[in-house]
Design a protein around this motif. Structure first.
Motif, PDB file in Angstrom:
ATOM      1  N   SER A  38       0.369  -1.277   0.117  1.00  0.00           N
ATOM      2  CA  SER A  38       0.002  -0.299   0.335  1.00  0.00           C
ATOM      3  C   SER A  38       0.521   1.221  -0.176  1.00  0.00           C
ATOM      4  O   SER A  38       0.775   2.385  -0.752  1.00  0.00           O
ATOM      5  CB  SER A  38      -0.905   0.099   1.391  1.00  0.00           C
ATOM      6  N   SER A  39       1.697   1.487   0.326  1.00  0.00           N
ATOM      7  CA  SER A  39       2.441   2.651   0.191  1.00  0.00           C
ATOM      8  C   SER A  39       3.615   2.623  -0.624  1.00  0.00           C
ATOM      9  O   SER A  39       4.492   3.892  -0.751  1.00  0.00           O
ATOM     10  CB  SER A  39       4.114   1.840   1.610  1.00  0.00           C
ATOM     11  N   GLU A  40       3.937   1.327  -1.462  1.00  0.00           N
ATOM     12  CA  GLU A  40       4.524   2.146  -2.848  1.00  0.00           C
ATOM     13  C   GLU A  40       3.736   2.917  -4.148  1.00  0.00           C
ATOM     14  O   GLU A  40       3.582   1.926  -4.962  1.00  0.00           O
ATOM     15  CB  GLU A  40       4.785   0.511  -3.649  1.00  0.00           C
ATOM     16  N   VAL A  41       1.538   2.494  -3.822  1.00  0.00           N
ATOM     17  CA  VAL A  41       1.208   3.458  -5.526  1.00  0.00           C
ATOM     18  C   VAL A  41       0.781   4.464  -5.057  1.00  0.00           C
ATOM     19  O   VAL A  41       0.850   5.156  -3.790  1.00  0.00           O
ATOM     20  CB  VAL A  41      -0.306   2.185  -4.235  1.00  0.00           C
ATOM     21  N   CYS A  42       0.664   5.253  -6.154  1.00  0.00           N
ATOM     22  CA  CYS A  42      -0.215   6.821  -5.848  1.00  0.00           C
ATOM     23  C   CYS A  42      -0.968   6.366  -6.939  1.00  0.00           C
ATOM     24  O   CYS A  42      -1.457   5.934  -7.505  1.00  0.00           O
ATOM     25  CB  CYS A  42       0.973   7.534  -5.446  1.00  0.00           C
ATOM     26  N   THR A  43      -1.584   7.663  -7.087  1.00  0.00           N
ATOM     27  CA  THR A  43      -2.752   8.306  -8.114  1.00  0.00           C
ATOM     28  C   THR A  43      -1.828   9.194  -8.872  1.00  0.00           C
ATOM     29  O   THR A  43      -1.395   9.829  -8.861  1.00  0.00           O
ATOM     30  CB  THR A  43      -4.057   8.659  -7.771  1.00  0.00           C
ATOM     31  N   PHE A  44      -2.461   9.065 -10.327  1.00  0.00           N
ATOM     32  CA  PHE A  44      -2.334  10.124 -11.250  1.00  0.00           C
ATOM     33  C   PHE A  44      -4.006  11.522 -11.176  1.00  0.00           C
ATOM     34  O   PHE A  44      -4.180   9.931 -12.083  1.00  0.00           O
ATOM     35  CB  PHE A  44      -1.875   9.309 -12.244  1.00  0.00           C
ATOM     36  N   PRO A  45      -3.718  12.132 -10.749  1.00  0.00           N
ATOM     37  CA  PRO A  45      -2.469  13.215 -10.056  1.00  0.00           C
ATOM     38  C   PRO A  45      -3.128  12.614  -8.396  1.00  0.00           C
ATOM     39  O   PRO A  45      -3.071  11.545  -8.274  1.00  0.00           O
ATOM     40  CB  PRO A  45      -3.569  14.933  -9.807  1.00  0.00           C
ATOM     41  N   GLY A  46      -1.471  13.052  -7.794  1.00  0.00           N
ATOM     42  CA  GLY A  46      -1.281  12.761  -6.694  1.00  0.00           C
ATOM     43  C   GLY A  46       0.365  11.770  -6.073  1.00  0.00           C
ATOM     44  O   GLY A  46       0.463  11.953  -5.460  1.00  0.00           O
ATOM     45  N   CYS A  47       0.591  11.710  -7.630  1.00  0.00           N
ATOM     46  CA  CYS A  47       1.017  11.084  -7.528  1.00  0.00           C
ATOM     47  C   CYS A  47       2.779  11.967  -7.125  1.00  0.00           C
ATOM     48  O   CYS A  47       4.328  12.022  -6.583  1.00  0.00           O
ATOM     49  CB  CYS A  47       2.218   9.833  -8.624  1.00  0.00           C
ATOM     50  N   TYR A  48       2.669  13.161  -7.755  1.00  0.00           N
ATOM     51  CA  TYR A  48       4.147  13.767  -7.670  1.00  0.00           C
ATOM     52  C   TYR A  48       3.394  15.607  -7.310  1.00  0.00           C
ATOM     53  O   TYR A  48       2.380  15.817  -7.247  1.00  0.00           O
ATOM     54  CB  TYR A  48       3.844  14.337  -9.248  1.00  0.00           C
ATOM     55  N   SER A  49       4.162  16.473  -7.355  1.00  0.00           N
ATOM     56  CA  SER A  49       4.162  17.699  -6.786  1.00  0.00           C
ATOM     57  C   SER A  49       4.760  18.542  -8.061  1.00  0.00           C
ATOM     58  O   SER A  49       5.576  18.051  -8.225  1.00  0.00           O
ATOM     59  CB  SER A  49       4.265  18.055  -5.317  1.00  0.00           C
ATOM     60  N   ASP A  50       4.227  19.763  -8.332  1.00  0.00           N
ATOM     61  CA  ASP A  50       4.772  20.499  -8.715  1.00  0.00           C
ATOM     62  C   ASP A  50       6.178  21.141  -8.360  1.00  0.00           C
ATOM     63  O   ASP A  50       7.128  21.711  -9.068  1.00  0.00           O
ATOM     64  CB  ASP A  50       3.917  21.928  -9.223  1.00  0.00           C
ATOM     65  N   THR A  51       6.450  21.304  -7.110  1.00  0.00           N
ATOM     66  CA  THR A  51       7.494  21.345  -6.121  1.00  0.00           C
ATOM     67  C   THR A  51       8.604  20.289  -5.681  1.00  0.00           C
ATOM     68  O   THR A  51       9.594  20.175  -5.414  1.00  0.00           O
ATOM     69  CB  THR A  51       7.500  21.829  -4.652  1.00  0.00           C
ATOM     70  N   ASP A  52       8.737  18.997  -6.295  1.00  0.00           N
ATOM     71  CA  ASP A  52       8.825  17.875  -5.803  1.00  0.00           C
ATOM     72  C   ASP A  52      10.301  18.017  -6.162  1.00  0.00           C
ATOM     73  O   ASP A  52      11.050  18.448  -7.682  1.00  0.00           O
ATOM     74  CB  ASP A  52       8.276  16.695  -6.281  1.00  0.00           C
ATOM     75  N   PRO A  53      12.025  17.702  -5.507  1.00  0.00           N
ATOM     76  CA  PRO A  53      12.647  17.307  -6.353  1.00  0.00           C
ATOM     77  C   PRO A  53      12.534  16.378  -7.443  1.00  0.00           C
ATOM     78  O   PRO A  53      11.851  15.523  -7.581  1.00  0.00           O
ATOM     79  CB  PRO A  53      13.475  16.723  -5.282  1.00  0.00           C
TER      80      PRO A  53
END
Length: 312
Positions: A200-215
């Motif tokens: 469960s900690s290895e999944v995400c959604t799109f949008p949601g996986c990223y942020s515009d300020t992520d490295p």
């Protein structure tokens, strides 16, 4: 002058996935803007332009991505090659050269041909960024029509899945919102009798996986190599990372035809230590080529963004 030279160059500077090869079997994608798309395993998008902004719903599978009518048959350990091309008909090569190549998978609820992936739980199976020199991106090899080769995890449970192939172009990512996302979704049916999947900690959604300020998405030093690049999103899922080749994409040149290209194998488990060949019919690409290519690409991106600011 602008309409005759600049606009065609800008159109060809973007692109899409035109062909997918699974264990040597070729699946063609439709060219963009076709009136009646032919059956395909690739979800057809409406434009070759990038998705911008990590909260844009189109970051899921691409702008106006349509359900595909077919699914490609794969098994655990199968090799999938995605051929990224430029323009709207594949007559141009991919032209960007800065940023990562990543692949995700998500299980469909029922058939992928009718599955809305808005709430799909995506897990990462591979990521490629900079070569060991900290300067050259593996993405640069796409200009020679090198397909991105990704291995389906060797212990993945059977079922219907989407494979999300993604390029992030970072040449304009020195400011927030400048990153350009090129996602493509491919419908697969995974056979076999394996049982594993992500936590469960290895999944995400799109949008949601990223942020515009992520490295890795906001990269102020992108044009001052060498850099230490941090991949955005979750890490490669642990079950996909147990097989060295399942966490690494290999790039091998191929001619612009439907003939499958042979893969270059990788024996290393590190994400960035795959073999990359830059040979083509014209010989070996040297550093002069890549420097000239970078300057040319930067020029057209500058023109594109200047025009966008003028007319928006």
């Amino acid at each position: 002058l602008i309409s005759a030279f600049v606009i065609p160059a800008l159109v060809s500077a973007h692109g899409f996935v035109q062909q997918v090869t699974i264990d040597g079997i070729v699946y063609q994608e439709n060219n963009l803007n076709v009136a009646t798309p032919a059956p395909s395993i690739i979800r057809l998008v409406s434009t070759n332009s990038p998705v911008q902004g990590t909260t844009n719903p189109a970051i899921n599978c691409g702008q106006d991505a349509q359900f595909a009518s077919l699914s490609g048959s794969v098994n655990p350990g199968s090799q999938v090659q995605c051929l990224w091309v430029g323009g709207t008909d594949g007559s141009s090569n991919w032209s960007h050269n800065t940023g990562p190549l990543m692949h995700y998978m998500a299980m469909c609820e029922g058939s992928c041909s009718t599955y809305n992936s808005t709430n799909a739980e995506w897990f990462k199976i591979s990521e490629l960024g900079l070569e060991a020199d900290g300067i050259t991106w593996y993405q640069a090899a796409l200009d020679s029509r090198a397909p991105v080769n990704v291995t389906i995890p060797s212990t993945i449970a059977p079922g219907d899945y989407l494979l999300r192939s993604e390029i992030i172009s970072l040449q304009n990512a020195v400011t927030e919102g400048g990153a350009e996302f090129y996602p493509c979704c491919i419908q697969l049916n995974v056979g076999g009798d394996q049982t594993q999947g992500p936590t469960s900690s290895e999944v995400c959604t799109f949008p949601g996986c990223y942020s515009d300020t992520d490295p890795g998405i906001l990269t102020p030093n992108i044009n001052n190599p060498p850099i230490q690049y941090i991949f955005p999103g979750p890490p490669v899922a642990s079950f996909a990372n147990t097989n060295p080749s399942s966490s690494v994409s290999s790039l091998t040149p191929t001619a612009p035809s439907s003939t499958p290209a042979e893969s270059v194998s990788s024996s290393s488990g590190a994400h960035l230590s795959t073999t990359l060949s830059r040979t083509s019919a014209g010989g070996v690409y040297d550093t002069t080529f890549f420097f000239a290519f970078f300057i040319s690409n930067f020029f057209w991106e500058f023109i594109y963004n200047s025009l966008y600011m003028m007319f928006s």
